[in-house]
Scaffold this active site. Structure first.
Site, mmCIF file in Angstrom:
data_model
loop_
_atom_site.group_PDB
_atom_site.id
_atom_site.type_symbol
_atom_site.label_atom_id
_atom_site.label_comp_id
_atom_site.label_asym_id
_atom_site.label_seq_id
_atom_site.Cartn_x
_atom_site.Cartn_y
_atom_site.Cartn_z
ATOM 1 N N HIS A 19 37.968 24.680 25.821
ATOM 2 C CA HIS A 19 39.105 24.672 26.728
ATOM 3 C C HIS A 19 40.428 24.915 25.997
ATOM 4 O O HIS A 19 41.364 25.472 26.578
ATOM 5 C CB HIS A 19 39.131 23.372 27.524
ATOM 6 C CG HIS A 19 37.949 23.237 28.427
ATOM 7 N ND1 HIS A 19 37.346 22.034 28.725
ATOM 8 C CD2 HIS A 19 37.227 24.192 29.086
ATOM 9 C CE1 HIS A 19 36.325 22.242 29.545
ATOM 10 N NE2 HIS A 19 36.239 23.537 29.765
ATOM 11 N N HIS A 42 29.463 30.746 34.311
ATOM 12 C CA HIS A 42 28.683 29.510 34.467
ATOM 13 C C HIS A 42 29.673 28.379 34.708
ATOM 14 O O HIS A 42 29.985 27.591 33.813
ATOM 15 C CB HIS A 42 27.827 29.243 33.233
ATOM 16 C CG HIS A 42 26.807 30.309 32.962
ATOM 17 N ND1 HIS A 42 27.130 31.522 32.408
ATOM 18 C CD2 HIS A 42 25.468 30.334 33.209
ATOM 19 C CE1 HIS A 42 26.022 32.253 32.292
ATOM 20 N NE2 HIS A 42 25.014 31.570 32.778
ATOM 21 N N SER A 103 36.230 24.284 33.045
ATOM 22 C CA SER A 103 36.968 25.521 32.795
ATOM 23 C C SER A 103 37.521 26.151 34.074
ATOM 24 O O SER A 103 38.636 26.699 34.048
ATOM 25 C CB SER A 103 36.101 26.514 32.032
ATOM 26 O OG SER A 103 34.830 26.672 32.621
ATOM 27 N N GLU A 121 28.097 30.028 39.868
ATOM 28 C CA GLU A 121 27.330 28.832 39.511
ATOM 29 C C GLU A 121 26.012 28.855 40.276
ATOM 30 O O GLU A 121 26.010 28.994 41.497
ATOM 31 C CB GLU A 121 28.105 27.556 39.822
ATOM 32 C CG GLU A 121 27.338 26.269 39.570
ATOM 33 C CD GLU A 121 26.746 26.202 38.155
ATOM 34 O OE1 GLU A 121 25.568 25.849 38.045
ATOM 35 O OE2 GLU A 121 27.473 26.509 37.185
ATOM 36 N N ASP A 144 23.567 33.982 39.558
ATOM 37 C CA ASP A 144 23.550 34.105 38.112
ATOM 38 C C ASP A 144 24.756 34.924 37.650
ATOM 39 O O ASP A 144 24.892 36.098 37.990
ATOM 40 C CB ASP A 144 22.244 34.794 37.703
ATOM 41 C CG ASP A 144 22.187 35.094 36.218
ATOM 42 O OD1 ASP A 144 22.925 34.449 35.451
ATOM 43 O OD2 ASP A 144 21.397 35.971 35.831
ATOM 44 N N GLY A 145 25.633 34.309 36.880
ATOM 45 C CA GLY A 145 26.836 34.994 36.431
ATOM 46 C C GLY A 145 26.564 36.145 35.484
ATOM 47 O O GLY A 145 27.344 37.102 35.420
ATOM 48 N N ASP A 165 29.651 30.926 29.184
ATOM 49 C CA ASP A 165 29.178 29.723 28.484
ATOM 50 C C ASP A 165 27.932 29.151 29.158
ATOM 51 O O ASP A 165 27.970 28.087 29.765
ATOM 52 C CB ASP A 165 30.287 28.675 28.385
ATOM 53 C CG ASP A 165 30.775 28.202 29.738
ATOM 54 O OD1 ASP A 165 30.631 28.960 30.715
ATOM 55 O OD2 ASP A 165 31.279 27.071 29.830
#
Length: 280
Positions: A19, A42, A103, A121, A144-145, A165
């Site tokens: 972060h 994510h 985030s 997400e 799914d990112g 991430d």
């Protein structure tokens, strides 16, 4: 695999590094008036209670964000770490209990009216929490990112910060990440990509930094923060942030922060850091 819940780890040493870098990147990118697109592949739940639920089980935040907050004199912290603490506090100011922002919450706190956000997400419970909080502020997708990122690049503004991430509980995440980054850079070479990864004894983790360097040998900055030596023990010894197309200011900012983070967050004086890169 849908077993991973970031709430167990909220506010730990890895979150501090991730972060901190996220905030420094957004601050730099917003020096230009042109809008930017923030993409979180994510996203998690977006915000995590520190007084109840997952975070209370291992209290990982005690050895992360809490150590920074209780530093002897926060006024002596590097400016970048002071900025990080201010943003975290601003994010959670309206929360009714102690909390730590994910985030997405940090990004949405900082984005301007001309900026946009897209959050992915897959976990149904975390997506539900994300949707409850941020459905008016960002484009949300329960998907799914890794896959969803492709449709967003390049953005109309030709300016974007992409945070990738994944949990890495499934070892295939490493290979999927590499394919995703290769494709993303091919589609949008000018984007800023911030890739988080854990420092683990596994070969997949040990090899990842070198594999990422081979994709973008000419313009990257790689930072790691370890709280103990990397041995055969279970658990994460630290984490890394690999930034593609980093701002020229990022190296100096991290140089001012990483030694202190290693000192404050390291276990029994065993904290270490690395910082290397090639920038145009």
């Amino acid at each position: 695999m849908l077993s991973y819940r970031h709430g167990f780890h909220a506010g730990n040493h890895a979150d501090v590094l991730k972060h901190l870098v996220e905030i420094l990147l957004l601050d730099y990118l917003q020096k230009k008036e042109t809008g930017l697109l923030y993409i979180d592949t994510h996203a998690g739940a977006g915000c995590y209670s520190l007084d109840s639920g997952f975070a209370t089980q291992n209290r990982e935040y005690d050895s992360g964000i809490a150590r920074l907050k209780t530093a002897r004199d926060q006024r002596l912290l590097p400016q970048a770490l002071q900025r990080y603490l201010v943003v975290v506090e601003d994010c959670c100011r309206k929360e009714t209990t102690a909390a730590y922002p994910g985030s997405p919450m940090i990004a949405l706190q900082l984005l301007r009216t001309q900026d946009r956000a897209a959050l992915f997400e897959l976990h149904p419970s975390d997506f539900s929490l994300l949707q409850q909080r941020f459905y008016r502020q960002a484009k949300l997708a329960q998907s799914d990112g890794f896959t969803g990122l492709r449709a967003l690049l390049p953005p109309p503004s030709r300016r974007a910060l992409v945070l990738i991430d994944p949990p890495y509980e499934d070892k295939t995440d490493y290979a999927t990440l590499l394919r995703c980054v290769q494709d993303a850079v091919k589609r949008f070479a000018g984007g800023v990509y911030a890739l988080w990864y854990p420092l683990l004894p596994s070969s997949e983790s040990r090899q990842l930094e070198g594999q990422l360097k081979s994709i973008v040998p000419g313009n990257y900055l790689s930072a790691t923060l370890s709280i103990r030596p990397l041995t055969g023990e279970r658990g994460m010894a630290g984490s890394g942030m690999f930034v593609i197309n980093p701002p020229w200011t990022l190296r100096a900012e991290l140089e001012s922060c990483l030694p202190l983070l290693a000192e404050l967050l390291g276990e029994q004086g065993q904290g270490q850091f690395t910082l290397n890169g090639v920038q145009r």
